[in-house]
Design a protein around this motif. Structure first.
Motif, PDB file in Angstrom:
ATOM      1  N   ALA A   5    -123.328 -51.140 -67.285  1.00  0.00           N
ATOM      2  CA  ALA A   5    -122.357 -50.123 -66.776  1.00  0.00           C
ATOM      3  C   ALA A   5    -121.431 -49.598 -67.538  1.00  0.00           C
ATOM      4  CB  ALA A   5    -122.018 -50.637 -65.407  1.00  0.00           C
TER       5      ALA A   5
ATOM      6  N   PHE B 216    -120.971 -45.608 -69.581  1.00  0.00           N
ATOM      7  CA  PHE B 216    -119.881 -44.394 -69.276  1.00  0.00           C
ATOM      8  C   PHE B 216    -118.894 -44.757 -70.626  1.00  0.00           C
ATOM      9  CE2 PHE B 216    -121.965 -44.416 -65.307  1.00  0.00           C
ATOM     10  CZ  PHE B 216    -121.352 -43.265 -64.715  1.00  0.00           C
TER      11      PHE B 216
ATOM     12  N   SER C 215    -118.231 -38.307 -61.364  1.00  0.00           N
ATOM     13  CA  SER C 215    -118.918 -39.508 -61.067  1.00  0.00           C
ATOM     14  C   SER C 215    -117.874 -40.578 -61.048  1.00  0.00           C
ATOM     15  CB  SER C 215    -119.788 -39.835 -62.511  1.00  0.00           C
ATOM     16  OG  SER C 215    -119.061 -39.617 -63.493  1.00  0.00           O
ATOM     17  N   SER C 216    -116.873 -40.490 -61.890  1.00  0.00           N
ATOM     18  CA  SER C 216    -115.754 -41.426 -61.777  1.00  0.00           C
ATOM     19  C   SER C 216    -114.937 -41.285 -60.689  1.00  0.00           C
ATOM     20  CB  SER C 216    -114.889 -41.280 -63.107  1.00  0.00           C
ATOM     21  OG  SER C 216    -114.302 -40.213 -63.323  1.00  0.00           O
TER      22      SER C 216
ATOM     23  N   MET D  52    -116.955 -43.220 -57.934  1.00  0.00           N
ATOM     24  CA  MET D  52    -116.858 -44.614 -58.081  1.00  0.00           C
ATOM     25  C   MET D  52    -115.465 -44.999 -57.471  1.00  0.00           C
ATOM     26  SD  MET D  52    -119.036 -45.513 -61.242  1.00  0.00           S
ATOM     27  CE  MET D  52    -118.457 -44.263 -62.472  1.00  0.00           C
TER      28      MET D  52
ATOM     29  N   ALA E  67    -116.877 -47.786 -64.082  1.00  0.00           N
ATOM     30  CA  ALA E  67    -118.345 -47.945 -63.658  1.00  0.00           C
ATOM     31  C   ALA E  67    -118.589 -49.390 -63.649  1.00  0.00           C
ATOM     32  CB  ALA E  67    -118.986 -47.380 -65.006  1.00  0.00           C
TER      33      ALA E  67
ATOM     34  N   TRP F  39    -117.007 -51.058 -60.377  1.00  0.00           N
ATOM     35  CA  TRP F  39    -117.821 -50.336 -59.347  1.00  0.00           C
ATOM     36  C   TRP F  39    -119.293 -51.187 -59.302  1.00  0.00           C
ATOM     37  CZ3 TRP F  39    -122.673 -48.042 -59.009  1.00  0.00           C
ATOM     38  CH2 TRP F  39    -122.986 -47.577 -57.454  1.00  0.00           C
ATOM     39  N   SER F  40    -119.904 -51.544 -60.430  1.00  0.00           N
ATOM     40  CA  SER F  40    -121.235 -51.832 -60.469  1.00  0.00           C
ATOM     41  C   SER F  40    -121.360 -53.518 -60.138  1.00  0.00           C
ATOM     42  CB  SER F  40    -121.815 -51.771 -61.795  1.00  0.00           C
ATOM     43  OG  SER F  40    -121.939 -50.429 -62.150  1.00  0.00           O
TER      44      SER F  40
END
Length: 423
Positions: free
Chosen positions: A62, A66, A75-76, A79, A299, A302-303
């Motif tokens: 992940a 990024f 995207s961020s 997230m 990222a 979050w993942s």
């Protein structure tokens, strides 16, 4: 001929005239890493929080995706909002709560103090006066670092017989310049929770901000409580708690550079932001101390939250609790050693020598020589051990090594030299 002294930061390397191959660079990196502690094998007391290879792989993949992007792209943004939505309920946050993503506990604490100071200035109509923060003596030094940067006085006060911060001691140090009470969940030196319900009531009655530093326990205590651990109330369920800091890069199993600061009321975050427009470029607005932040950390955090889910965190926490219980029982079974009580409340254990013939510092040095990096305590003189899932598998080996080191020090009358800089 006078030769100028060599610069201490210019040792052994110069910028290559031509670029090197990745194969050569990779080999150098691997060679340099060879001398690092075996943190995956549980030989560090803290600093790293390894769960398993699958989670480690998710972290890396992940982050890589990024790695060159800043926080600020759509995207961020998505997230971040989802991280906040996943995390805030763990802390009993009300619907109106807000949060910010930071690079670590120090920045989270800095943001909480800056926000509290801004709000206090407005409430008291006092823009230039010097305020103070009252905290138990066990509060993390990042409090003083942040306060020094903002010219705020820190008043550290005594803890009770269980080494917990409590209302009577804090109240005695407060005055009309107090803007914040600071508590820990748990404190890092001993791993015990301050008496946060008492401190919440005090903060409410005095009309001051209460910050809870849960950088260690924030992503551990909620799951420990669900597993039946007797965790005292410490989060937003306690009236008077204004903000909480919690590190995702500890027991959230995210990579370094991931922490949260959370607020009971998102409206106060206007004091958290930095805004500036007195230059030719236009308005500059930053939600926290750093300007550009790496989206890779967002990222990855979050993942990992998505990958583990509640079931994964419960399993990870069960490993931590089991390893902690084994450590406490194992240490107390070694003649000449004992754990400082209360022991293991939130995955931190301190143990000391009860035998005049066993120098605990020498024990720590013996362990280090055997590849076990240990934290050292000054007061009381002892060994400080944080526990994470990686320690469960290595705990049997460690306790055997600890018993051997203790007996070696006793038999050979070895003395050690305390190292102030083991943390």
């Amino acid at each position: 001929m006078n030769i100028p002294p060599r610069h201490p930061h210019r040792v052994g390397a110069a910028l290559p005239a031509k670029g090197r191959t990745w194969a050569a660079i990779s080999a150098d990196l691997q060679e340099m890493k060879a001398g690092d502690p075996d943190w995956k094998g549980g030989r560090l007391p803290a600093l790293t929080y390894f769960l398993d290879e699958a989670t480690y792989e998710v972290q890396g993949q992940a982050y890589q995706r990024f790695i060159s992007e800043p926080v600020g792209f759509p995207s961020s943004g998505r997230m971040l909002q989802e991280i906040f939505s996943m995390a805030l309920p763990l802390f009993a946050a009300p619907e109106e709560a807000g949060a910010s993503f930071t690079t670590g506990g120090t920045e989270s604490v800095f943001q909480a103090i800056k926000t509290a100071r801004g709000r206090t200035r407005d409430l008291r109509n006092d823009r230039y006066g010097r305020f103070n923060i009252v905290a138990p003596e066990t509060a993390h030094p990042c409090l003083d670092k942040a306060a020094e940067l903002m010219d705020i006085e820190v008043r550290r006060v005594a803890v009770d017989d269980e080494r917990r911060g409590h209302a009577a001691s804090v109240q005695a140090a407060m005055d009309d310049r107090t803007m914040m009470v600071y508590a820990s969940a748990p404190c890092y030196p001993f791993g015990v929770f301050d008496r946060i319900e008492e401190l919440g009531a005090l903060a409410q009655s005095a009309g001051v901000w209460l910050h809870v530093d849960a950088c260690w326990g924030g992503f551990l205590a909620p799951f420990a409580k669900k597993l039946g651990r007797p965790i005292p109330r410490w989060d937003f369920s306690v009236a008077g708690v204004s903000s909480i800091s919690a590190d995702l890069h500890k027991f959230g199993y995210a990579p370094k550079g991931a922490s949260l600061v959370m607020y009971r009321d998102a409206a106060v975050q206007r004091y958290e932001r930095f805004e500036f427009s007195n230059w030719p470029r236009g308005s500059y607005v930053s939600p926290s101390f750093l300007g550009t932040k790496p989206a890779g950390a967002v990222a990855s955090a979050w993942s990992v939250l998505q990958f583990l889910g509640e079931e994964g965190f419960m399993g990870a926490t069960a490993k931590v609790l089991e390893a902690t219980a084994r450590l406490v029982a194992g240490v107390n079974a070694i003649p000449g050693l004992r754990c400082v009580e209360p022991a293991g409340e939130c995955a931190i254990v301190v143990f000391e020598s009860t035998d005049a013939g066993v120098d605990i510092t020498a024990v720590a040095e013996r362990l280090l020589a055997r590849g076990w990096v240990r934290g050292q305590m000054r007061e009381p003189r002892g060994i400080h051990q944080g526990v994470n899932p990686a320690h469960l598998e290595s705990m049997g080996d460690y306790l055997r090594e600890l018993a051997d080191a203790t007996e070696y020090v006793r038999a050979n009358r070895v003395t050690g030299k305390f190292n102030e800089h083991t943390y």
